[in-house]
Scaffold this motif. Structure first.
Motif, PDB file in Angstrom:
ATOM      1  N   SER A  53     -56.146  11.244  10.906  1.00 38.89           N
ATOM      2  CA  SER A  53     -56.568  10.559  12.119  1.00 38.89           C
ATOM      3  C   SER A  53     -58.069  10.343  12.086  1.00 38.89           C
ATOM      4  O   SER A  53     -58.565   9.288  12.430  1.00 38.89           O
ATOM      5  CB  SER A  53     -56.157  11.293  13.392  1.00 38.89           C
ATOM      6  OG  SER A  53     -56.610  10.624  14.533  1.00 38.89           O
ATOM      7  N   TYR A  54     -58.825  11.344  11.666  1.00 33.18           N
ATOM      8  CA  TYR A  54     -60.220  11.172  11.268  1.00 33.18           C
ATOM      9  C   TYR A  54     -60.598  12.342  10.379  1.00 33.18           C
ATOM     10  O   TYR A  54     -60.435  13.505  10.751  1.00 33.18           O
ATOM     11  CB  TYR A  54     -61.182  11.097  12.462  1.00 33.18           C
ATOM     12  CG  TYR A  54     -62.613  10.955  11.990  1.00 33.18           C
ATOM     13  CD1 TYR A  54     -63.089   9.724  11.546  1.00 33.18           C
ATOM     14  CD2 TYR A  54     -63.474  12.043  11.939  1.00 33.18           C
ATOM     15  CE1 TYR A  54     -64.391   9.586  11.070  1.00 33.18           C
ATOM     16  CE2 TYR A  54     -64.778  11.902  11.465  1.00 33.18           C
ATOM     17  CZ  TYR A  54     -65.230  10.676  11.035  1.00 33.18           C
ATOM     18  OH  TYR A  54     -66.509  10.541  10.556  1.00 33.18           O
ATOM     19  N   PRO A 278     -65.694  10.407  19.044  1.00 33.54           N
ATOM     20  CA  PRO A 278     -65.311   9.787  17.766  1.00 33.54           C
ATOM     21  C   PRO A 278     -66.466   9.512  16.817  1.00 33.54           C
ATOM     22  O   PRO A 278     -66.260   9.412  15.609  1.00 33.54           O
ATOM     23  CB  PRO A 278     -64.645   8.479  18.207  1.00 33.54           C
ATOM     24  CG  PRO A 278     -64.208   8.712  19.612  1.00 33.54           C
ATOM     25  CD  PRO A 278     -65.217   9.655  20.201  1.00 33.54           C
ATOM     26  N   SER A 284     -60.428  15.826  12.401  1.00 31.96           N
ATOM     27  CA  SER A 284     -59.283  16.089  13.273  1.00 31.96           C
ATOM     28  C   SER A 284     -58.317  17.046  12.593  1.00 31.96           C
ATOM     29  O   SER A 284     -58.395  17.291  11.378  1.00 31.96           O
ATOM     30  CB  SER A 284     -58.561  14.777  13.597  1.00 31.96           C
ATOM     31  OG  SER A 284     -59.399  13.892  14.295  1.00 31.96           O
ATOM     32  N   LYS A 321     -56.988  12.538  19.779  1.00 34.15           N
ATOM     33  CA  LYS A 321     -57.464  12.516  18.391  1.00 34.15           C
ATOM     34  C   LYS A 321     -57.177  13.816  17.641  1.00 34.15           C
ATOM     35  O   LYS A 321     -57.660  14.017  16.523  1.00 34.15           O
ATOM     36  CB  LYS A 321     -58.971  12.232  18.360  1.00 34.15           C
ATOM     37  CG  LYS A 321     -59.336  10.800  18.723  1.00 34.15           C
ATOM     38  CD  LYS A 321     -58.834   9.822  17.663  1.00 34.15           C
ATOM     39  CE  LYS A 321     -59.256   8.405  17.970  1.00 34.15           C
ATOM     40  NZ  LYS A 321     -58.776   7.442  16.941  1.00 34.15           N
TER      41      LYS A 321
END
Length: 466
Positions: A53-54, A278, A284, A321
């Motif tokens: 997701s990140y 973000p 994440s 997130k």
């Protein structure tokens, strides 16, 4: 029959045709592996970030790309010396004969890579296996599907499948992969799955290296500087959002250091993480199941009496997130989940001890960890820790960096793993160290061959001493 099973047979046949690859062949394979990593950094970073997701790209460069390439360079530099036979001493009774160790490739090696650092924990074992002259197949993690698909494609472009072959699939493929008659199998993952892998490998007596996890403690000695320790512990705990097998799992420190440590930890969190927004370089959690598991551990610890100490303003959990802020759980009960399970996330239990010996007793009361971190020790405290505790590795006044030392072996002990790789130990792990004895022109054995007579008894009295 699945295609990868046929590939296993093809690799066996190819190895039989070339049972001892030359240094030139091995170096070429290592060069191609390095070129794969170096030439596709951007694609790998994008794939991993999407899988998580990140995923912070700087962390991928540092904790995956850089260490992978350094390991390859180190192996290339030392390969010819490793391949050379190693002389060993012979007993005086056999002089002037000679003995040596001849390092022979094992054959076809299996590697099962995990999702948390899938590049490094695929490339590292492959580096050792290829340096030792083996063929290899790597089961890539289903938990990072975009990375695994990309890496499988890249391996296919650089290697003939009889040299290195990727395997994709879920847990059922992993179970079947574990049960194959490998000449060596290396698994990186949880202790629970490691037990299943060991059971699956048992019918073939497959040689195993298990790189597992555990609860790696960070201990502040009474003379430690809590502010300096906090900066390093927070950095290690926040890296990849704590999804690191050698991350400090919990902290033990004297009561007098608690307040300055917590203050420095909060300052470090503000500097290194800042927030869960973000635009911050903070990773994440890999999936919803893992995120919810950490939520459960957090809630259970609070219900059991632990005190939450937030290190950042705002919420600890950010569901959209799958982000979790670094947070301290102060003095959770030893029987709580957060003290019994490997956390694998940014929750940090902190416990106080009365004296240094008590801290070591607490460490020894639990399963033997993969790593142990010790800050500010006097010479006697360091000696007591090294001699009186068991762990896969130790770092003094630092966290994590022991794994980046290419000349040091890496591995666990007991529930945190078995066997070693990295460094010369990696080459040895994937080799058969064959003992070779070379008889000289003078054969002392002739003096004690049948038929036994008075001369035999005289020789034995001389040899034994009576």
């Amino acid at each position: 029959m699945q295609p990868w099973v046929s590939l296993f047979k093809d690799q066996r046949s190819a190895f039989a045709q070339e049972p001892y690859p030359s240094a030139k062949v091995r170096l070429d394979r290592l060069d191609r592996l390095g070129a794969l990593v170096l030439g596709h950094q951007g694609q790998i970073e994008e794939a991993l970030s999407a899988d998580f997701s990140y995923r912070c790209k700087v962390e991928t460069k540092l904790a995956e790309t850089f260490v992978s390439l350094e390991g390859i360079k180190y192996s290339k530099k030392n390969l010819k010396a490793w391949m050379a036979p190693v002389p060993r001493a012979v007993s005086r009774w056999f002089f002037p004969s000679k003995a040596e160790i001849f390092y022979q490739p094992k054959g076809v090696v299996g590697v099962i890579a995990p999702w948390n650092y899938p590049l490094y924990l695929s490339v590292g074992p492959l580096t050792a296996a290829l340096a030792a002259g083996n063929r290899a197949m790597v089961k890539l993690p289903e938990g990072t599907p975009l990375f695994s698909a990309l890496f499988a494609k890249l391996l296919g472009e650089r290697f003939d499948p009889t040299e290195v072959a990727p395997v994709l699939g879920g847990p059922e493929v992993g179970a079947a992969f574990s049960a194959m008659p490998w000449d060596h199998l290396l698994f990186t993952g949880s202790t629970a799955v490691g037990r299943a892998v060991m059971a699956a490998a048992a019918p073939h007596l497959t040689p195993l290296t298990l790189e597992l996890g555990g609860k790696s403690p960070a201990i502040l000695a009474p003379s430690a500087d809590p502010a300096k320790a906090a900066v390093k512990i927070l950095a290690a705990k926040a890296l990849n959002a704590g999804q690191t097998c050698i991350a400090p799992d919990y902290v033990l420190l004297p009561q007098k250091q608690l307040e300055p440590f917590l203050a420095a930890l909060a300052q470090a969190a503000q500097t290194q993480v800042g927030s869960l927004e973000p635009d911050r370089d903070y990773s994440s959690l890999v999936n919803l199941k893992h995120y919810q598991r950490l939520e459960r551990l957090h809630q259970e610890a609070l219900a059991a009496g632990a005190k939450e100490v937030k290190l950042l303003p705002g919420p600890v959990f950010l569901p959209p997130k799958r982000r979790i802020a670094p947070v301290v759980l102060l003095n959770p009960p030893w029987d709580s989940g957060v003290m019994q399970e490997e956390i694998f996330g940014p929750l940090l239990p902190v416990l106080t001890y009365q004296n240094f010996g008590e801290a070591l007793e607490w460490v020894n009361a639990g399963p033997r960890p993969l790593a142990l971190y010790l800050f500010g020790p006097k010479k006697t405290e360091l000696e007591a820790t090294l001699k009186g505790t068991h762990s896969g590795g130790v770092a003094v006044n630092q966290c994590l960096l022991q794994v980046a030392q290419d000349d040091l072996p890496f591995g666990g002990v007991g529930p945190s793993g078995m066997g070693r790789y990295h460094g010369p130990e990696g080459f040895v792990t994937f080799s058969n160290p064959k003992g070779v004895y070379r008889q000289s022109w003078l054969d002392a054995g002739a003096l004690v061959r049948p038929p036994y007579n008075q001369r035999t008894h005289w020789m034995l009295r001389w040899m034994i001493g009576k």
